[in-house]
Design a protein around this motif. Structure first.
Motif, PDB file in Angstrom:
ATOM      1  N   VAL A   1      41.608-102.725 -49.475  1.00  0.00           N
ATOM      2  CA  VAL A   1      41.475-102.284 -48.087  1.00  0.00           C
ATOM      3  C   VAL A   1      41.043-100.828 -48.097  1.00  0.00           C
ATOM      4  N   LYS A   2      39.866-100.572 -47.569  1.00  0.00           N
ATOM      5  CA  LYS A   2      39.347 -99.213 -47.526  1.00  0.00           C
ATOM      6  C   LYS A   2      40.075 -98.415 -46.455  1.00  0.00           C
ATOM      7  N   LYS A   3      40.734 -97.336 -46.856  1.00  0.00           N
ATOM      8  CA  LYS A   3      41.549 -96.552 -45.947  1.00  0.00           C
ATOM      9  C   LYS A   3      40.698 -95.612 -45.099  1.00  0.00           C
ATOM     10  N   GLY A   4      41.088 -95.483 -43.844  1.00  0.00           N
ATOM     11  CA  GLY A   4      40.393 -94.576 -42.942  1.00  0.00           C
ATOM     12  C   GLY A   4      41.284 -93.457 -42.443  1.00  0.00           C
ATOM     13  N   ILE A   5      42.543 -93.442 -42.922  1.00  0.00           N
ATOM     14  CA  ILE A   5      43.507 -92.415 -42.515  1.00  0.00           C
ATOM     15  C   ILE A   5      44.089 -91.772 -43.761  1.00  0.00           C
ATOM     16  N   GLY A   6      44.106 -90.442 -43.813  1.00  0.00           N
ATOM     17  CA  GLY A   6      44.626 -89.725 -44.956  1.00  0.00           C
ATOM     18  C   GLY A   6      46.138 -89.572 -44.921  1.00  0.00           C
ATOM     19  N   VAL A   7      46.702 -89.020 -45.972  1.00  0.00           N
ATOM     20  CA  VAL A   7      48.162 -88.873 -46.084  1.00  0.00           C
ATOM     21  C   VAL A   7      48.719 -87.928 -45.032  1.00  0.00           C
ATOM     22  N   LEU A   8      47.876 -87.047 -44.500  1.00  0.00           N
ATOM     23  CA  LEU A   8      48.317 -86.116 -43.462  1.00  0.00           C
ATOM     24  C   LEU A   8      48.020 -86.641 -42.059  1.00  0.00           C
ATOM     25  N   GLY A   9      47.580 -87.899 -41.985  1.00  0.00           N
ATOM     26  CA  GLY A   9      47.311 -88.517 -40.692  1.00  0.00           C
ATOM     27  C   GLY A   9      45.934 -88.232 -40.139  1.00  0.00           C
ATOM     28  N   GLN A  10      45.051 -87.667 -40.956  1.00  0.00           N
ATOM     29  CA  GLN A  10      43.707 -87.346 -40.495  1.00  0.00           C
ATOM     30  C   GLN A  10      42.754 -88.505 -40.729  1.00  0.00           C
ATOM     31  N   LEU A  11      41.743 -88.627 -39.875  1.00  0.00           N
ATOM     32  CA  LEU A  11      40.713 -89.632 -40.080  1.00  0.00           C
ATOM     33  C   LEU A  11      39.887 -89.272 -41.303  1.00  0.00           C
TER      34      LEU A  11
ATOM     35  N   GLU B   1      33.115 -90.852 -43.837  1.00  0.00           N
ATOM     36  CA  GLU B   1      32.271 -90.703 -45.017  1.00  0.00           C
ATOM     37  C   GLU B   1      31.847 -89.242 -45.133  1.00  0.00           C
ATOM     38  N   SER B   2      31.770 -88.756 -46.356  1.00  0.00           N
ATOM     39  CA  SER B   2      31.510 -87.323 -46.560  1.00  0.00           C
ATOM     40  C   SER B   2      30.100 -87.004 -47.022  1.00  0.00           C
ATOM     41  N   SER B   3      29.295 -88.024 -47.308  1.00  0.00           N
ATOM     42  CA  SER B   3      27.948 -87.749 -47.792  1.00  0.00           C
ATOM     43  C   SER B   3      26.990 -88.851 -47.371  1.00  0.00           C
ATOM     44  N   GLY B   4      25.700 -88.571 -47.549  1.00  0.00           N
ATOM     45  CA  GLY B   4      24.692 -89.569 -47.226  1.00  0.00           C
ATOM     46  C   GLY B   4      24.468 -89.723 -45.737  1.00  0.00           C
ATOM     47  N   LYS B   5      23.696 -90.757 -45.379  1.00  0.00           N
ATOM     48  CA  LYS B   5      23.352 -90.963 -43.972  1.00  0.00           C
ATOM     49  C   LYS B   5      24.549 -91.386 -43.126  1.00  0.00           C
ATOM     50  N   GLU B   6      25.633 -91.848 -43.786  1.00  0.00           N
ATOM     51  CA  GLU B   6      26.834 -92.247 -43.062  1.00  0.00           C
ATOM     52  C   GLU B   6      27.839 -91.103 -42.952  1.00  0.00           C
ATOM     53  N   SER B   7      27.450 -89.914 -43.364  1.00  0.00           N
ATOM     54  CA  SER B   7      28.346 -88.767 -43.314  1.00  0.00           C
ATOM     55  C   SER B   7      28.873 -88.545 -41.894  1.00  0.00           C
ATOM     56  N   GLY B   8      30.184 -88.340 -41.786  1.00  0.00           N
ATOM     57  CA  GLY B   8      30.797 -88.097 -40.488  1.00  0.00           C
ATOM     58  C   GLY B   8      31.126 -89.348 -39.705  1.00  0.00           C
ATOM     59  N   THR B   9      30.946 -90.517 -40.314  1.00  0.00           N
ATOM     60  CA  THR B   9      31.215 -91.779 -39.627  1.00  0.00           C
ATOM     61  C   THR B   9      32.288 -92.592 -40.352  1.00  0.00           C
ATOM     62  N   ILE B  10      32.888 -93.492 -39.617  1.00  0.00           N
ATOM     63  CA  ILE B  10      33.786 -94.498 -40.185  1.00  0.00           C
ATOM     64  C   ILE B  10      33.133 -95.859 -39.976  1.00  0.00           C
ATOM     65  N   ASN B  11      33.087 -96.654 -41.039  1.00  0.00           N
ATOM     66  CA  ASN B  11      32.517 -97.990 -40.941  1.00  0.00           C
ATOM     67  C   ASN B  11      33.554 -98.916 -40.310  1.00  0.00           C
TER      68      ASN B  11
ATOM     69  N   VAL C   1      36.466-100.758 -42.547  1.00  0.00           N
ATOM     70  CA  VAL C   1      37.710 -99.995 -42.501  1.00  0.00           C
ATOM     71  C   VAL C   1      38.683-100.524 -41.456  1.00  0.00           C
ATOM     72  N   VAL C   2      38.169-100.968 -40.311  1.00  0.00           N
ATOM     73  CA  VAL C   2      39.046-101.308 -39.188  1.00  0.00           C
ATOM     74  C   VAL C   2      39.145-102.811 -38.938  1.00  0.00           C
ATOM     75  N   PHE C   3      38.001-103.522 -38.978  1.00  0.00           N
ATOM     76  CA  PHE C   3      38.030-104.953 -38.668  1.00  0.00           C
ATOM     77  C   PHE C   3      38.596-105.803 -39.805  1.00  0.00           C
ATOM     78  N   PHE C   4      38.181-105.522 -41.026  1.00  0.00           N
ATOM     79  CA  PHE C   4      38.538-106.396 -42.136  1.00  0.00           C
ATOM     80  C   PHE C   4      40.039-106.646 -42.296  1.00  0.00           C
ATOM     81  N   PRO C   5      40.905-105.639 -42.166  1.00  0.00           N
ATOM     82  CA  PRO C   5      42.345-105.929 -42.309  1.00  0.00           C
ATOM     83  C   PRO C   5      42.831-106.991 -41.325  1.00  0.00           C
ATOM     84  N   TYR C   6      42.335-106.966 -40.093  1.00  0.00           N
ATOM     85  CA  TYR C   6      42.723-107.969 -39.104  1.00  0.00           C
ATOM     86  C   TYR C   6      42.114-109.331 -39.432  1.00  0.00           C
TER      87      TYR C   6
END
Length: 345
Positions: free
Chosen positions: A205-215, A218-228, A232-237
């Motif tokens: 399960v790809k995590k979208g929340i850090g240990v400090l509760g932050q979102l 993605e940090s690089s590439g064309k998806e930088s600044g986004t959450i898939n 990240v969100v649909f697959f667990p459900y």
């Protein structure tokens, strides 16, 4: 189904041109439904069904009528009725009779795939389309293929099976698909270790929340600044509820319907349904202006208000909790003896 037809059949005799007409109609009317997940998916059904009917007419005009009864079915987000503004293709064909008829239906599958691409549905990267021999088979060959997938129980074969199980017939004989699903459930019930293997198949399960509760965008590439949103969100459900649907004998592919049909001893799991419903609306709110399928799953964090960031994190945490609970249930085998009862659509 969406109430308006995209084609005036009497006015348009050119079958090739119909695909372009359907695409134009999509672009002109999709704004009418893009705020409502249920209406949007009915809209997709109308688009896809009209496209498939056009493909059938075209192949019939060139190669004659279909040589046997068949069913065209959707898988993936289309099968679950969870499509967003844009969607790729996930579909298959089941036909009666012998494999000697397969060339005809493969040709039909290719026409359908090309037609859907013109209308606006991207080709599936994994080639899960009825133009692929793996996803276009006679009932007998489908039976053997599903048995082989479950017997092999490899990462790849179980991914194929999970993809197949999120399916529904859009056009044709629905009994073909029901028969195959019931056969698969019988195999699973006789081989309970497969539930654990299916769990292992979706364990990452790809995590979208850090240990400090932050979102965690993605940090690089064309998806930088986004959450898939999909990964990240649909697959667990989706993955969690599919597992419980398999264990509970639920044939319906929709995650929402699966929630509703879960037996009473899963009432604690049903509490997560409202979070999934909010997720469906949340996605449309922020992605309805996406211009392509590659963008529709990418949520730009900078565009979210502080309130919506908190809502997204709550939805995500509920998804992770749901997956954790289902993982515990599967590994401990804590099921009621009545879990094998089959629930239809």
């Amino acid at each position: 189904m969406y109430s308006h037809s995209p084609i005036n059949w009497e006015d348009e005799k050119d079958l090739e041109n119909r695909y372009l007409q359907i695409r134009q109609w999509r672009n002109e009317h999709i704004h009418e439904v893009w705020d409502d997940p249920a209406a949007l998916n009915q809209f997709h059904d109308t688009l896809i069904k009209t496209t498939v009917q056009t493909a059938i007419e075209k192949v019939k005009s060139e190669h004659g009528s279909p040589p046997a009864r068949f069913a065209f079915f959707l898988m993936g987000s289309g099968g679950r009725s969870e499509q967003s503004i844009w969607s790729d293709q996930d579909h298959g064909i089941i036909f009666a009779g012998s494999d000697e008829m397969k060339p005809y239906f493969l040709h039909l599958g290719e026409e359908i795939s090309n037609g859907l691409h013109i209308v606006g549905y991207e080709f599936c990267d994994g080639k899960v389309m009825s133009s692929n021999p793996k996803w276009c088979n006679s009932i007998t060959t489908w039976e053997q293929q599903i048995q082989d997938w479950l017997e092999e129980a490899s990462w790849e074969s179980l991914r194929y099976f999970s993809t197949f199980y999120d399916s529904r017939v859009l056009l044709g004989d629905e009994s073909f698909l029901i028969h195959l699903k019931l056969m698969a459930l019988t195999i699973l019930q006789k081989n309970s270790f497969l539930y654990v293997r299916l769990l292992e198949n979706i364990s990452h399960v790809k995590k979208g929340i850090g240990v400090l509760g932050q979102l965690l965008p993605e940090s690089s590439g064309k998806e930088s600044g986004t959450i898939n949103l999909k990964e990240v969100v649909f697959f667990p459900y989706v993955n969690s509820i599919r597992l419980l649907a398999l264990k509970s004998g639920i044939l319906a592919p929709s995650t929402l319907v699966r929630f509703q049909l879960l037996p009473k001893y899963f009432n604690h799991i049903k509490n997560y349904q409202s979070s999934f419903e909010k997720l469906l609306y949340f996605r449309l709110c922020y992605t309805k202006f996406s211009e392509s399928y590659s963008d529709v799953h990418l949520l730009k964090i900078a565009h979210l208000s502080k309130k919506d960031k908190q809502e997204l994190k709550r939805i995500m945490r509920d998804g992770y909790k749901l997956f954790s609970e289902v993982k515990h249930l599967i590994r401990k085998g804590c099921y009621d003896d009545h879990a094998s009862n089959v629930s239809l659509y």
